[in-house]
Every structure is written in C-alpha cells, then in structure tokens.
Scaffold this motif. Structure first.
Motif, PDB file in Angstrom:
ATOM      1  N   TRP A  43       0.872  -1.136   0.012  1.00  0.00           N
ATOM      2  CA  TRP A  43       0.129  -0.048  -0.094  1.00  0.00           C
ATOM      3  C   TRP A  43       0.970   1.306  -0.065  1.00  0.00           C
ATOM      4  O   TRP A  43       1.595   1.411   0.715  1.00  0.00           O
ATOM      5  CB  TRP A  43      -1.001   0.126   1.366  1.00  0.00           C
ATOM      6  CG  TRP A  43      -1.645  -1.296   1.370  1.00  0.00           C
ATOM      7  CD1 TRP A  43      -2.883  -1.439   0.644  1.00  0.00           C
ATOM      8  CD2 TRP A  43      -1.673  -2.377   2.091  1.00  0.00           C
ATOM      9  NE1 TRP A  43      -3.499  -2.423   1.015  1.00  0.00           N
ATOM     10  CE2 TRP A  43      -2.475  -3.117   1.849  1.00  0.00           C
ATOM     11  CE3 TRP A  43      -0.661  -2.656   2.968  1.00  0.00           C
ATOM     12  CZ2 TRP A  43      -2.633  -4.437   2.457  1.00  0.00           C
ATOM     13  CZ3 TRP A  43      -0.662  -4.052   3.482  1.00  0.00           C
ATOM     14  CH2 TRP A  43      -1.963  -4.852   3.176  1.00  0.00           C
ATOM     15  N   HIS A  45       0.055   4.678   0.252  1.00  0.00           N
ATOM     16  CA  HIS A  45      -1.066   5.756   0.449  1.00  0.00           C
ATOM     17  C   HIS A  45      -0.533   7.023   1.266  1.00  0.00           C
ATOM     18  O   HIS A  45      -1.258   7.762   1.252  1.00  0.00           O
ATOM     19  CB  HIS A  45      -2.217   5.031   1.324  1.00  0.00           C
ATOM     20  CG  HIS A  45      -1.877   4.376   2.623  1.00  0.00           C
ATOM     21  ND1 HIS A  45      -1.267   3.251   2.546  1.00  0.00           N
ATOM     22  CD2 HIS A  45      -2.054   4.587   3.807  1.00  0.00           C
ATOM     23  CE1 HIS A  45      -1.122   2.798   3.546  1.00  0.00           C
ATOM     24  NE2 HIS A  45      -1.486   3.550   4.422  1.00  0.00           N
ATOM     25  N   HIS A  46       0.507   6.778   1.714  1.00  0.00           N
ATOM     26  CA  HIS A  46       1.174   8.065   2.494  1.00  0.00           C
ATOM     27  C   HIS A  46       1.972   8.923   1.844  1.00  0.00           C
ATOM     28  O   HIS A  46       2.624   8.411   0.524  1.00  0.00           O
ATOM     29  CB  HIS A  46       2.169   7.487   3.689  1.00  0.00           C
ATOM     30  CG  HIS A  46       1.243   7.069   5.016  1.00  0.00           C
ATOM     31  ND1 HIS A  46       0.510   7.794   5.638  1.00  0.00           N
ATOM     32  CD2 HIS A  46       1.031   5.941   5.459  1.00  0.00           C
ATOM     33  CE1 HIS A  46      -0.033   7.103   6.552  1.00  0.00           C
ATOM     34  NE2 HIS A  46       0.314   6.093   6.491  1.00  0.00           N
ATOM     35  N   TYR A  73      -4.630   6.092   8.647  1.00  0.00           N
ATOM     36  CA  TYR A  73      -5.487   5.163   8.168  1.00  0.00           C
ATOM     37  C   TYR A  73      -5.883   3.884   8.756  1.00  0.00           C
ATOM     38  O   TYR A  73      -5.032   3.250   9.314  1.00  0.00           O
ATOM     39  CB  TYR A  73      -4.779   4.765   6.858  1.00  0.00           C
ATOM     40  CG  TYR A  73      -4.672   6.103   5.747  1.00  0.00           C
ATOM     41  CD1 TYR A  73      -5.519   6.250   4.737  1.00  0.00           C
ATOM     42  CD2 TYR A  73      -3.481   6.632   5.660  1.00  0.00           C
ATOM     43  CE1 TYR A  73      -5.170   7.452   3.952  1.00  0.00           C
ATOM     44  CE2 TYR A  73      -3.099   7.655   4.773  1.00  0.00           C
ATOM     45  CZ  TYR A  73      -4.162   8.230   3.876  1.00  0.00           C
ATOM     46  OH  TYR A  73      -4.087   9.031   3.047  1.00  0.00           O
ATOM     47  N   ASP A  80      -8.582  -0.764  -0.285  1.00  0.00           N
ATOM     48  CA  ASP A  80      -7.717   0.508  -0.268  1.00  0.00           C
ATOM     49  C   ASP A  80      -8.062   1.473   0.544  1.00  0.00           C
ATOM     50  O   ASP A  80      -9.109   1.720   1.160  1.00  0.00           O
ATOM     51  CB  ASP A  80      -8.222   1.182  -1.740  1.00  0.00           C
ATOM     52  CG  ASP A  80      -7.249   2.610  -2.002  1.00  0.00           C
ATOM     53  OD1 ASP A  80      -6.538   2.766  -1.342  1.00  0.00           O
ATOM     54  OD2 ASP A  80      -7.209   2.838  -3.160  1.00  0.00           O
ATOM     55  N   ARG A  82      -7.464   4.340   1.078  1.00  0.00           N
ATOM     56  CA  ARG A  82      -7.918   5.669   0.775  1.00  0.00           C
ATOM     57  C   ARG A  82      -9.434   5.796   0.413  1.00  0.00           C
ATOM     58  O   ARG A  82     -10.270   6.643   0.135  1.00  0.00           O
ATOM     59  CB  ARG A  82      -7.288   6.423  -0.344  1.00  0.00           C
ATOM     60  CG  ARG A  82      -5.853   6.689  -0.001  1.00  0.00           C
ATOM     61  CD  ARG A  82      -4.952   6.827  -1.310  1.00  0.00           C
ATOM     62  NE  ARG A  82      -4.698   5.636  -1.827  1.00  0.00           N
ATOM     63  CZ  ARG A  82      -3.877   5.367  -2.609  1.00  0.00           C
ATOM     64  NH1 ARG A  82      -2.794   6.252  -2.941  1.00  0.00           N
ATOM     65  NH2 ARG A  82      -3.709   3.977  -3.299  1.00  0.00           N
TER      66      ARG A  82
END
Length: 83
Positions: A43, A45-46, A73, A80, A82
C-alpha cells in the motif's frame, strides 16, 4: 521496500503473515509460507514516511498506519486505505 523499514509486526491471526512499514512511504504484507514470492500486498497511501502501523487483535485483516504526512489510516487488508 526501497528505504529503511521502520516497523515490523506479526499477524496475531495468521502465523505466516508479517507486516512492515517503511521510510519509502509504503506498508507491505508478507507471507513467509510463500518463499518464492513473499510480498502479498503493498500500500502506497502515505505522502511522507510511514512510521507506525498496527494490526487488530480483535478483527482479522484490520490494519492501521500513520505517517509524517499527519494522516492515520484504518482499513481492511483486502481494500484500499483511501476508500
């Protein structure tokens, strides 16, 4: 990971799963029962260093991460972060 790993956690539900987060802004899930291809999921996402993460002891597959981007998160590992 492409940069140093910040944290590593073993799954409390599946003994072969290990999670890691890194200064490359990612969190990964590894399956050591698959030595030919241990990376199961990644992942990204950051937007800054991923510095913390944890796995729920109560809900199988629920994970969380924090980063220097000041975001936290919480998501199911099959979705996901996000979303």
């Amino acid at each position: 990971h492409t940069y140093a790993v910040r944290r590593v956690k073993c799954s409390p539900h599946q003994e072969n799963l290990v999670y890691s987060c890194s200064y490359d802004m990612s969190m990964c899930m590894w399956d050591w029962a698959r030595p030919e291809a241990p990376l199961v999921n990644r992942w990204d996402h950051h937007t800054e260093f991923a510095v913390g993460m944890d796995i729920s002891t109560l809900v199988d597959g629920l994970v969380a991460s924090t980063g220097w981007d000041e975001l936290a998160y919480v998501w199911r590992q099959d979705s996901d972060p996000r979303a």
